[in-house]
Design an enzyme around this catalytic site. Structure first.
Site, PDB file in Angstrom:
ATOM      1  CE  LYS A  19       0.786   1.508   4.382  1.00 41.90           C
ATOM      2  NZ  LYS A  19       1.683   2.567   4.645  1.00 41.90           N
ATOM      3  N   GLY A 114       4.122  -4.454   4.224  1.00 40.35           N
ATOM      4  CA  GLY A 114       4.415  -5.814   3.772  1.00 40.35           C
ATOM      5  C   GLY A 114       3.942  -6.869   4.759  1.00 40.35           C
ATOM      6  CG  ASP A 149      -0.975  -0.031   7.481  1.00 37.06           C
ATOM      7  OD1 ASP A 149      -1.774   0.921   7.530  1.00 37.06           O
ATOM      8  OD2 ASP A 149       0.262   0.102   7.428  1.00 37.06           O
TER       9      ASP A 149
HETATM   10  C1  CDM Z   1       2.211   4.267   9.028  1.00 36.56           C
HETATM   11  C2  CDM Z   1       1.062   3.416   8.533  1.00 36.56           C
HETATM   12  O1  CDM Z   1       1.554   2.386   7.681  1.00 36.56           O
HETATM   13  C3  CDM Z   1       0.117   4.276   7.692  1.00 36.56           C
HETATM   14  O2  CDM Z   1      -0.860   3.516   7.021  1.00 36.56           O
HETATM   15  C4  CDM Z   1       0.292   2.774   9.679  1.00 36.56           C
HETATM   16  O3  CDM Z   1      -0.212   3.768  10.553  1.00 36.56           O
HETATM   17  C5  CDM Z   1       1.077   1.726  10.464  1.00 36.56           C
HETATM   18  O4  CDM Z   1       0.234   0.631  10.578  1.00 36.56           O
HETATM   19  P1  CDM Z   1       0.746  -0.769  11.187  1.00 36.56           P
HETATM   20  O5  CDM Z   1       2.167  -0.998  10.830  1.00 36.56           O
HETATM   21  O6  CDM Z   1      -0.288  -1.794  10.808  1.00 36.56           O
HETATM   22  O7  CDM Z   1       0.693  -0.414  12.717  1.00 36.56           O
HETATM   23  P2  CDM Z   1       0.273  -1.301  13.992  1.00 36.56           P
HETATM   24  O8  CDM Z   1       0.896  -2.650  13.852  1.00 36.56           O
HETATM   25  O9  CDM Z   1      -1.200  -1.206  14.189  1.00 36.56           O
HETATM   26  O10 CDM Z   1       1.005  -0.469  15.130  1.00 36.56           O
HETATM   27  C6  CDM Z   1       2.414  -0.451  15.261  1.00 36.56           C
HETATM   28  C7  CDM Z   1       2.792   0.751  16.087  1.00 36.56           C
HETATM   29  O11 CDM Z   1       2.683   1.952  15.281  1.00 36.56           O
HETATM   30  C8  CDM Z   1       2.172   3.030  16.050  1.00 36.56           C
HETATM   31  N1  CDM Z   1       0.881   3.477  15.481  1.00 36.56           N
HETATM   32  C9  CDM Z   1       0.270   2.758  14.502  1.00 36.56           C
HETATM   33  C10 CDM Z   1      -0.918   3.216  13.950  1.00 36.56           C
HETATM   34  C11 CDM Z   1      -1.468   4.414  14.440  1.00 36.56           C
HETATM   35  N2  CDM Z   1      -2.604   4.901  13.942  1.00 36.56           N
HETATM   36  N3  CDM Z   1      -0.840   5.103  15.420  1.00 36.56           N
HETATM   37  C12 CDM Z   1       0.338   4.654  15.935  1.00 36.56           C
HETATM   38  O12 CDM Z   1       0.891   5.303  16.809  1.00 36.56           O
HETATM   39  C13 CDM Z   1       2.051   2.507  17.470  1.00 36.56           C
HETATM   40  O13 CDM Z   1       3.275   2.802  18.104  1.00 36.56           O
HETATM   41  C14 CDM Z   1       1.908   1.010  17.276  1.00 36.56           C
HETATM   42  O14 CDM Z   1       2.343   0.287  18.389  1.00 36.56           O
HETATM   43  N1  ATP Z   2       5.545 -11.513   7.619  1.00 39.91           N
HETATM   44  C1  ATP Z   2       6.306 -10.459   7.958  1.00 39.91           C
HETATM   45  N2  ATP Z   2       6.850  -9.682   7.003  1.00 39.91           N
HETATM   46  C2  ATP Z   2       7.615  -8.618   7.338  1.00 39.91           C
HETATM   47  N3  ATP Z   2       7.921  -8.267   8.584  1.00 39.91           N
HETATM   48  C3  ATP Z   2       7.401  -8.997   9.577  1.00 39.91           C
HETATM   49  C4  ATP Z   2       6.578 -10.113   9.306  1.00 39.91           C
HETATM   50  N4  ATP Z   2       6.185 -10.625  10.469  1.00 39.91           N
HETATM   51  C5  ATP Z   2       6.741  -9.869  11.438  1.00 39.91           C
HETATM   52  N5  ATP Z   2       7.484  -8.887  10.918  1.00 39.91           N
HETATM   53  C6  ATP Z   2       8.193  -7.807  11.692  1.00 39.91           C
HETATM   54  O1  ATP Z   2       7.453  -6.596  11.481  1.00 39.91           O
HETATM   55  C7  ATP Z   2       8.311  -5.481  11.234  1.00 39.91           C
HETATM   56  C8  ATP Z   2       7.586  -4.488  10.294  1.00 39.91           C
HETATM   57  O2  ATP Z   2       7.479  -5.078   9.037  1.00 39.91           O
HETATM   58  P1  ATP Z   2       6.602  -4.523   7.819  1.00 39.91           P
HETATM   59  O3  ATP Z   2       7.307  -4.973   6.574  1.00 39.91           O
HETATM   60  O4  ATP Z   2       5.187  -4.903   7.972  1.00 39.91           O
HETATM   61  O5  ATP Z   2       6.753  -2.958   7.996  1.00 39.91           O
HETATM   62  P2  ATP Z   2       6.101  -1.781   7.204  1.00 39.91           P
HETATM   63  O6  ATP Z   2       5.990  -2.125   5.753  1.00 39.91           O
HETATM   64  O7  ATP Z   2       6.870  -0.546   7.560  1.00 39.91           O
HETATM   65  O8  ATP Z   2       4.664  -1.708   7.790  1.00 39.91           O
HETATM   66  P3  ATP Z   2       3.672  -0.476   7.848  1.00 39.91           P
HETATM   67  O9  ATP Z   2       3.759   0.247   6.547  1.00 39.91           O
HETATM   68  O10 ATP Z   2       2.348  -1.209   8.033  1.00 39.91           O
HETATM   69  O11 ATP Z   2       4.098   0.323   9.036  1.00 39.91           O
HETATM   70  C9  ATP Z   2       9.571  -6.109  10.635  1.00 39.91           C
HETATM   71  O12 ATP Z   2      10.698  -5.348  10.960  1.00 39.91           O
HETATM   72  C10 ATP Z   2       9.617  -7.514  11.231  1.00 39.91           C
HETATM   73  O13 ATP Z   2      10.422  -7.535  12.409  1.00 39.91           O
END
Ligand code: CDM
Ligand code: ATP
Length: 312
Positions: A19, A114, A149
């Site tokens: 996304k 991811g 997400d």
């Molecule tokens: C940055 C974005 O990718 C934008 O779409 C999302 O807000 C992140 O979504 P995500 O990785 O699915 O996040 P989550 O796994 O729900 O939360 C991870 C951590 O991100 C922070 N978090 C996330 C979502 C949100 N609305 N506020 C937050 O402060 C919090 O510290 C939380 O503990």
């Molecule tokens: N299946 C998985 N794929 C990737 N990372 C994973 C997975 N399961 C657990 N993780 C952990 O989650 C952390 C975040 O990974 P992810 O790739 O989802 O981040 P992101 O793309 O930045 O997510 P977002 O955009 O939702 O914040 C990684 O650093 C890893 O330690």
């Protein structure tokens, strides 16, 4: 048909996309620590696949594209796919075990969701493999528990996200393909760390996140140029403050012909919106010449969906 010709499906593959946030308005943290969001999600044709096969015990394997840091993905119980299996097991009050193989095309900790894509794909794949018949409502509920997400990764397309991002409303807007150049970094950024840095840089952030109205209007026109002018991300400033080279990269891609470059979600991936497939290839080529990985993808694309027929 003789019984011996009846075969049990041996596995299936579910694909889920990365996304990009076309708009990411972030408000002051809520009492639970999450930030209220008003975001416009779009899905792009950069995918993870989750293959599931019947098995007597749980096992998880990983294959990754060259631009993906496979070592950054845990293969133990902390993998979000294992969490998805546990959540389905609790809902249906039965063990959810399978052999699962993730094929990652989406950079890790890149701001492209991811892990969320894997969680959404695993929910759909395990539900089908084990004939759990989970309702759409329950799938969305489990998805929201797994991460903010994850619900969007089930939907794909374009969608509005509110709450902490988990309340998703699909948008019925112009579906003209948008062309993107996606530039991952070799090292990821932690999403919580970027939100914490947002708090440090914006101690007076309003409770209400910034409205997505300009992006929503631009999307209705179907014009990539109109959309480019309205792209907005409240997490861009903290991400660039943590990684100043991202600012240089954005300028470089825009000079190479992109309509606009922006940090994706919490970064560090930078995405460039381009006017056409040819323009995207040109921008990607220019960035590759300076040593960057630059992937061309278009969207919107479907959310988590089965791609391979059952194998026998
Ligand atoms: C940055 C974005 O990718 C934008 O779409 C999302 O807000 C992140 O979504 P995500 O990785 O699915 O996040 P989550 O796994 O729900 O939360 C991870 C951590 O991100 C922070 N978090 C996330 C979502 C949100 N609305 N506020 C937050 O402060 C919090 O510290 C939380 O503990
Ligand atoms: N299946 C998985 N794929 C990737 N990372 C994973 C997975 N399961 C657990 N993780 C952990 O989650 C952390 C975040 O990974 P992810 O790739 O989802 O981040 P992101 O793309 O930045 O997510 P977002 O955009 O939702 O914040 C990684 O650093 C890893 O330690």
């Amino acid at each position: 048909m003789p019984e011996s010709f009846r075969r049990v499906p041996a596995g299936l593959t579910v694909r889920a996309p990365a996304k990009i946030n076309l708009h990411l308005g972030v408000g002051a943290p809520r009492p639970d620590g999450f930030h209220p969001l008003e975001t416009v999600y779009t899905s792009v044709g950069l995918y993870d696949d989750v293959l599931v096969r019947p098995a007597a015990a749980w096992s998880l394997g990983l294959t990754a594209a060259d631009h993906v840091d496979a070592d950054a993905v845990p293969l133990d119980d902390t993998n979000i796919v294992a969490a998805a299996a546990r959540a389905l097991g609790i809902l249906h009050d039965r063990p959810v075990v399978a052999h699962v193989e993730i094929t990652k095309g989406i950079p890790v900790a890149g701001g492209l969701a991811g892990g969320s894509a894997d969680a959404a794909a695993a929910l759909v794949a395990l539900d089908r493999l084990l004939d759990l018949e989970t309702s759409d409502e329950d799938l969305l509920h489990l998805a929201a528990q797994l991460g903010s997400d994850v619900p969007f990764a089930l939907y794909g397309g374009h969608a509005l996200g509110t709450g902490r991002g988990e309340v998703v409303t699909p948008l019925d807007v112009n579906d003209e393909p948008l062309w993107w150049v996606i530039v991952p970094s070799s090292e990821g950024l932690s999403t919580p760390a970027v939100y914490r840095h947002f708090d440090a840089l914006s101690p007076d952030a309003p409770a209400e996140p910034r409205s997505a109205e300009h992006v929503l209007k631009a999307l209705e026109t179907g014009s990539a140029l109109a959309l480019a002018r309205t792209l907005f991300n409240d997490l861009q400033a903290p991400a660039i403050d943590l990684r100043p080279e991202l600012g240089t990269l954005i300028a470089q891609g825009e000079e190479a012909g992109a309509l606009r470059g922006i940090v994706s979600g919490s970064g560090p991936t930078v995405v460039f919106l381009c006017g056409s497939a040819d323009e995207a290839r040109g921008v990607a080529g220019a960035l590759q010449e300076t040593g960057h990985t630059a992937l061309v993808a278009n969207g919107p694309v479907a959310g988590a969906h089965v791609v391979a027929p059952p194998t026998f």
